[in-house]
Design a protein around this motif. Structure first.
Motif, PDB file in Angstrom:
ATOM      1  N   PHE A   1       0.835  -1.201   0.000  1.00 51.42           N
ATOM      2  CA  PHE A   1       0.000   0.000   0.000  1.00 51.42           C
ATOM      3  C   PHE A   1       0.870   1.252   0.000  1.00 51.42           C
ATOM      4  O   PHE A   1       0.651   2.175  -0.780  1.00 51.42           O
ATOM      5  N   ARG A   2       1.867   1.285   0.893  1.00 53.34           N
ATOM      6  CA  ARG A   2       2.698   2.476   0.973  1.00 53.34           C
ATOM      7  C   ARG A   2       3.497   2.681  -0.316  1.00 53.34           C
ATOM      8  O   ARG A   2       3.670   3.806  -0.785  1.00 53.34           O
ATOM      9  N   GLY A   3       3.970   1.593  -0.900  1.00 50.64           N
ATOM     10  CA  GLY A   3       4.723   1.716  -2.147  1.00 50.64           C
ATOM     11  C   GLY A   3       3.873   2.212  -3.299  1.00 50.64           C
ATOM     12  O   GLY A   3       4.268   3.121  -4.034  1.00 50.64           O
ATOM     13  N   ALA A   4       2.680   1.625  -3.445  1.00 48.35           N
ATOM     14  CA  ALA A   4       1.828   1.951  -4.587  1.00 48.35           C
ATOM     15  C   ALA A   4       1.139   3.308  -4.447  1.00 48.35           C
ATOM     16  O   ALA A   4       0.994   4.040  -5.436  1.00 48.35           O
ATOM     17  N   TYR A   5       0.717   3.655  -3.221  1.00 48.85           N
ATOM     18  CA  TYR A   5      -0.133   4.843  -3.054  1.00 48.85           C
ATOM     19  C   TYR A   5       0.578   6.030  -2.404  1.00 48.85           C
ATOM     20  O   TYR A   5       0.008   7.114  -2.328  1.00 48.85           O
ATOM     21  N   VAL A   6       1.810   5.835  -1.961  1.00 51.58           N
ATOM     22  CA  VAL A   6       2.594   6.942  -1.419  1.00 51.58           C
ATOM     23  C   VAL A   6       3.847   7.161  -2.256  1.00 51.58           C
ATOM     24  O   VAL A   6       4.081   8.254  -2.778  1.00 51.58           O
ATOM     25  N   HIS A   7       4.656   6.114  -2.400  1.00 51.11           N
ATOM     26  CA  HIS A   7       5.935   6.274  -3.102  1.00 51.11           C
ATOM     27  C   HIS A   7       5.760   6.577  -4.582  1.00 51.11           C
ATOM     28  O   HIS A   7       6.409   7.487  -5.110  1.00 51.11           O
ATOM     29  N   MET A   8       4.915   5.805  -5.253  1.00 55.18           N
ATOM     30  CA  MET A   8       4.791   5.972  -6.698  1.00 55.18           C
ATOM     31  C   MET A   8       4.265   7.356  -7.093  1.00 55.18           C
ATOM     32  O   MET A   8       4.792   7.983  -8.019  1.00 55.18           O
ATOM     33  N   PRO A   9       3.231   7.889  -6.438  1.00 54.20           N
ATOM     34  CA  PRO A   9       2.826   9.264  -6.758  1.00 54.20           C
ATOM     35  C   PRO A   9       3.924  10.288  -6.485  1.00 54.20           C
ATOM     36  O   PRO A   9       4.069  11.267  -7.235  1.00 54.20           O
ATOM     37  N   LEU A  10       4.699  10.086  -5.430  1.00 54.57           N
ATOM     38  CA  LEU A  10       5.797  11.010  -5.135  1.00 54.57           C
ATOM     39  C   LEU A  10       6.872  10.937  -6.204  1.00 54.57           C
ATOM     40  O   LEU A  10       7.466  11.952  -6.587  1.00 54.57           O
ATOM     41  N   ILE A  11       7.145   9.740  -6.696  1.00 55.38           N
ATOM     42  CA  ILE A  11       8.126   9.583  -7.778  1.00 55.38           C
ATOM     43  C   ILE A  11       7.618  10.268  -9.044  1.00 55.38           C
ATOM     44  O   ILE A  11       8.386  10.936  -9.755  1.00 55.38           O
ATOM     45  N   ALA A  12       6.326  10.112  -9.338  1.00 58.68           N
ATOM     46  CA  ALA A  12       5.748  10.785 -10.506  1.00 58.68           C
ATOM     47  C   ALA A  12       5.853  12.302 -10.364  1.00 58.68           C
ATOM     48  O   ALA A  12       6.184  13.004 -11.327  1.00 58.68           O
TER      49      ALA A  12
END
Length: 344
Positions: free
Chosen positions: A157-168
């Motif tokens: 959850f943290r990877g998909a919904y926190v990290h990935m948007p931040l990387i984008a």
């Protein structure tokens, strides 16, 4: 006099028979851009195969398919290689840029990729450290609610919904700034280490996420800065021999070294690391792997991806370096002074 030895005026050099050698320069430009096209197609197919569960191109050559989708998808994935290769050929044939201009353009593309990566590790590190601090102190549920606090304790959850948007968001931010941030990231590494020392010896407070943050930022600094170090002639070489060489001889050394030592190394890293679902780069990323420390940062999977970023950015920079080295061999103006690290 060979085509490589010709002195170029503008975009073409003069051979001994009076003919122009701009066509020969296009050959080297084609090599460079096709290498980049194939690498881009490989990365796209890696995403489509292991994240979107497409079969990959292996079934076309008698290998095992990923998933159960029809082989038509394999041919479409193979077409990505052909399409990008044809685009690179079209670009080279339509443009009339010099080797040095192409080299500079490729370096600028690489600078953007590195900027995006640096902003990603900066923002993800800060946000993930804040989440981990709130979790370890039992404050997260009061800030975001019980359900979201529970979800943020799951790596997927943290990877998909926190990290990935931040990387984008970092990819977008990188388009509006020209700083690479090496100095600031180095300062942040020192600052994070200082926080550990002060917390441990002054307040008797130490948490796993602080050590994870130092490792996360330091690994990024070391691996992402490698391509920039290559651009600035900062990597170690046997200068006792190299320093006394003529500019043309240095060009041969750099061109051969870029292909034999540089591009081949990057290829090995990408193929071994991303050649299958269980390979050393793909496996941690696909599973959002984290450390065993329960309240540490959830970024271990991203650190595995650092190897991929290293290989990609170094490959791009080696292509740029190769084109610049060929320009040195051909005697084109505007070359770098490899001893003073400045542009002539």
């Amino acid at each position: 006099m060979t085509a490589l030895d010709g002195v170029q005026d503008g975009s073409s050099a003069i051979n001994s028979d009076g003919s122009h050698s701009s066509g020969n320069a296009r050959i080297y430009r084609l090599i460079g851009w096709i290498v980049l096209a194939i690498m881009a197609a490989f990365l796209i197919n890696n995403y489509l195969t292991y994240w979107q569960n497409l079969p990959g191109i292996s079934p076309i050559f008698g290998g095992k398919a990923n998933g159960s989708m029809p082989i038509l998808w394999s041919w479409l994935q193979l077409a990505i290689y052909a399409a990008l290769a044809l685009w690179s050929i079209s670009y080279v044939l339509r443009s009339n840029t010099t080797l040095r201009e192409d080299s500079a353009r490729i370096s600028q593309i690489n600078a953007y990729l590195i900027r995006a990566a640096f902003f990603a590790v900066l923002i993800v590190g800060l946000v993930d450290a804040a989440i981990s601090f709130l979790r370890v102190e039992g404050l997260l549920a009061g800030v975001v609610g019980d359900q979201l606090a529970e979800d943020l304790g799951k790596s997927r959850f943290r990877g998909a919904y926190v990290h990935m948007p931040l990387i984008a968001a970092s990819v977008v931010i990188a388009a509006f700034t020209r700083t690479l941030g090496f100095t600031w990231l180095a300062l942040l590494v020192v600052g994070a280490e200082l926080m550990i020392v002060i917390g441990r010896f002054v307040f008797s407070y130490e948490q796993a996420f602080l050590a994870d943050l130092v490792r996360f930022w330091y690994a990024a600094l070391f691996l992402f800065a490698s391509a920039y170090t290559l651009l600035e002639e900062g990597h170690v070489r046997v200068d006792v021999f190299y320093a006394g060489m003529a500019a043309k001889t240095k060009g041969y050394v750099n061109a051969v070294g870029s292909v034999v030592l540089g591009m081949s190394l990057c290829t090995v890293i990408l193929v071994i690391g991303m050649g299958g679902k269980q390979n050393i780069i793909n496996s941690p990323i696909l599973s959002y792997e984290v450390t065993q420390a329960g309240f540490g940062l959830y970024v271990k999977y991203l650190m595995a991806g650092f190897l991929g970023v290293f290989a990609v950015t170094m490959m791009v920079q080696f292509v740029s370096y190769f084109l610049d080295a060929v320009a040195d061999i051909r005697g084109e103006p505007g070359g770098r002074d490899h001893d003073s690290h400045s542009v002539q």
